[in-house]
Design an enzyme around this catalytic site. Structure first.
Site, PDB file in Angstrom:
ATOM      1  CG  ASP A 201      -1.924   1.456   1.305  1.00  0.00           C
ATOM      2  OD1 ASP A 201      -2.976   1.308   0.480  1.00  0.00           O
ATOM      3  OD2 ASP A 201      -2.058   2.137   2.121  1.00  0.00           O
ATOM      4  CD  GLU A 272      -2.248   2.215  -3.092  1.00  0.00           C
ATOM      5  OE1 GLU A 272      -3.717   2.544  -3.668  1.00  0.00           O
ATOM      6  OE2 GLU A 272      -1.395   2.192  -2.048  1.00  0.00           O
TER       7      GLU A 272
END
Length: 524
Positions: A201, A272
């Site tokens: 993330d 990401e």
């Protein structure tokens, strides 16, 4: 992780599971790990290769698990470590790889480190694990939170801490070596339990410009941190972002790469990384860093043959430079579902199926988001039910609409989501009764049948048709490319287009002698 060119992830189709919205095993209205385990055969039968799970770690759930209080345990809302082990084992038994989410940019404010930092006070080693600053005249700089409002919150002793997301998510200080050591331990913990990879993330976060200088922005403009970088991959604009994509971050991922290399089975990482260009994205997938990075330019492109073609060209130019393979994605838990982005209703669904078929024809790997195989659209969640923290900070609808729980069976909520009665944690639309897995399973014209057929057809050439595409000029409104023996064509226009010569292997909708608007085909 990278070497033979035959690693499993290079051509994999991965199915994203939003844990609290996939399947509820205990009837409390919230999805959990036992619910996932019980529904994994649906995923296997769809024809994918791997699953990616959003965070299930111990968390106060202010941001639905992206505020982690303990990276090495399971939140009781979702089950136990034993449930995680059982889920991983069952997935492997079904031939599915398991990718788990890792959140290294920030912790929860309930993490023991942050609680220790608050107790220890300014100048302490505990406080140095986070980004604390003195600033008597207001926030230390003009940075904005992704979720709206200032990116700084003041604590009672007068110092300010940085949170690029919610106030409950303090940013870690990655210039402190304790932080890097802790995450290496976390990687090993989950690798030892058998996970096959990590989705990282905010991979472009972690480090900030050391000066913490003000962000330069046009007068009167407040750019949206993070997503604005992704937009620029399509529009080719530049945004000053001293809080993102700093060069020091790559040393972190080189270290992580070395950790994964010591495990067998081609363990992988996917980033990401909302970067400002395909070239900057490619830096994350150099041979000694990530295996893959999400290609958000594909997701962000408008319904346009020119835009899609530009993304294809730019993506291959970027990944070829570092010897990597591309990824493709159309929906996830942070964006409006693509049938709705493409206009909604029958036309939006036709375009969504066509874009999906085009994506699945490209070399590299593809990521699907739970429910897209059912043709689910974005849900307009009523304000009293919204739970996304960005809604509370900005007043904008946020991401709840793409996170409504899956409909499995039956004619009324919770549509087989769990053994409980009534609506789950986010209410499901009554109209979903015709979109359940059960309702679509026996319909050869359903979106579920389309996904199963497309994924089965993809397996016949995904590893043998080559890593290159040859763009074909089929007119200004058509995306067309050859990949080995397969030609892929997508009509983004309003008039029928010429159908490529050959046998139609797969189509997103009915075709005759021509290629209708909002339709894609594979021809061999």
């Amino acid at each position: 992780m990278r070497g033979s060119g035959q690693e499993w992830w290079r051509h994999a189709v991965t199915y994203q599971i939003y844990v609290r919205s996939f399947a509820d095993g205990d009837g409390d209205g919230v999805g959990d790990l036992p619910g996932i385990t019980a529904r994994l055969e649906h995923v296997r039968d769809l024809g994918v290769d791997a699953i990616w799970l959003n965070p299930f770690y111990t968390s106060p759930q202010h941001d639905h698990g992206y505020d982690v209080a303990d990276y090495c345990d399971i939140d009781p809302l979702f089950g136990t470590l034993a449930d995680a082990d059982a889920m991983i084992e069952r997935a492997h038994d079904l031939g599915l790889k398991v990718i788990v989410d890792l959140v290294p940019n920030h912790t929860s404010n309930e993490h023991e480190w942050f609680q220790a930092a608050l107790a220890a006070g300014p100048g302490s080693p505990e406080r140095d694990r986070y980004v604390f600053r003195d600033s008597p005249d207001g926030p230390p700089n003009n940075w904005r939170s992704v979720f709206g409002g200032p990116a700084w919150t003041q604590v009672p002793d007068g110092q300010w801490y940085l949170h690029l997301f919610d106030t409950s998510q303090p940013d870690l200080n990655w210039r402190n070596p304790e932080v890097g050591d802790m995450f290496v331990d976390v990687l090993r913990f989950w690798l030892d339990r058998g996970v096959d990879g990590f989705r990282v993330d905010v991979a472009h976060g972690l480090f900030k410009e050391e000066s913490l200088r003000d962000q330069v922005r046009p007068a009167g403009e407040v750019p949206v941190s993070g997503a604005s970088a992704g937009e620029s991959m399509v529009e080719r604009t530049e945004v000053d972002e001293p809080m993102w994509d700093q060069p020091e971050v790559h040393e972190v991922y080189r270290r992580w790469h070395e950790v994964l290399e010591k495990y067998d089975g081609d363990r992988m990482m996917v980033a990401e990384a909302w970067t400002q260009s395909p070239e900057s994205m490619a830096r994350y997938i150099r041979p000694d860093e990530f295996s893959q990075a999400f290609n958000f330019a594909w997701l962000l492109a408008p319904w346009s043959a020119r835009a899609f073609t530009r993304v294809i060209t730019g993506t291959f130019e970027a990944v070829d430079h570092v010897g990597a393979s591309p990824t493709w994605v159309l929906s996830n838990h942070d964006v409006d579902r693509h049938p709705s982005r493409y206009g909604g209703g029958p036309r939006g669904l036709a375009r969504a199926r066509a874009a999906t078929l085009t994506m699945l024809g490209l070399p590299g790997s593809a990521y699907l988001y739970q429910g897209e195989e059912l043709g689910l659209e974005q849900v307009e969640v009523e304000p009293e039910f919204r739970q996304d923290p960005s809604w509370f900070r900005t007043g904008k609808p946020g991401r709840d609409g793409c996170r409504v729980p899956m409909p499995w069976s039956g004619t009324e909520p919770p549509f087989g989501f769990g053994p409980g009665a009534g609506q789950p944690w986010l209410p499901q639309p009554a109209a979903w009764s015709r979109l359940t897995v059960e309702a679509q399973a026996g319909d050869p014209g359903s979106t579920l049948a389309f996904y199963r057929a497309a994924l089965a057809a993809r397996r016949t050439f995904s590893e043998t048709a080559g890593e290159r595409v040859e763009l074909v000029d089929a007119g200004p409104d058509v995306v067309c490319f050859r990949r080995g023996p397969v030609t892929v064509a997508l009509n983004c226009g309003t008039q029928p287009a010429a159908l490529p010569e050959g046998t139609v292997l797969m189509a997103s909708g009915p075709v005759g002698d021509t290629l209708p608007p909002d339709t894609a085909v594979w021809v061999g």
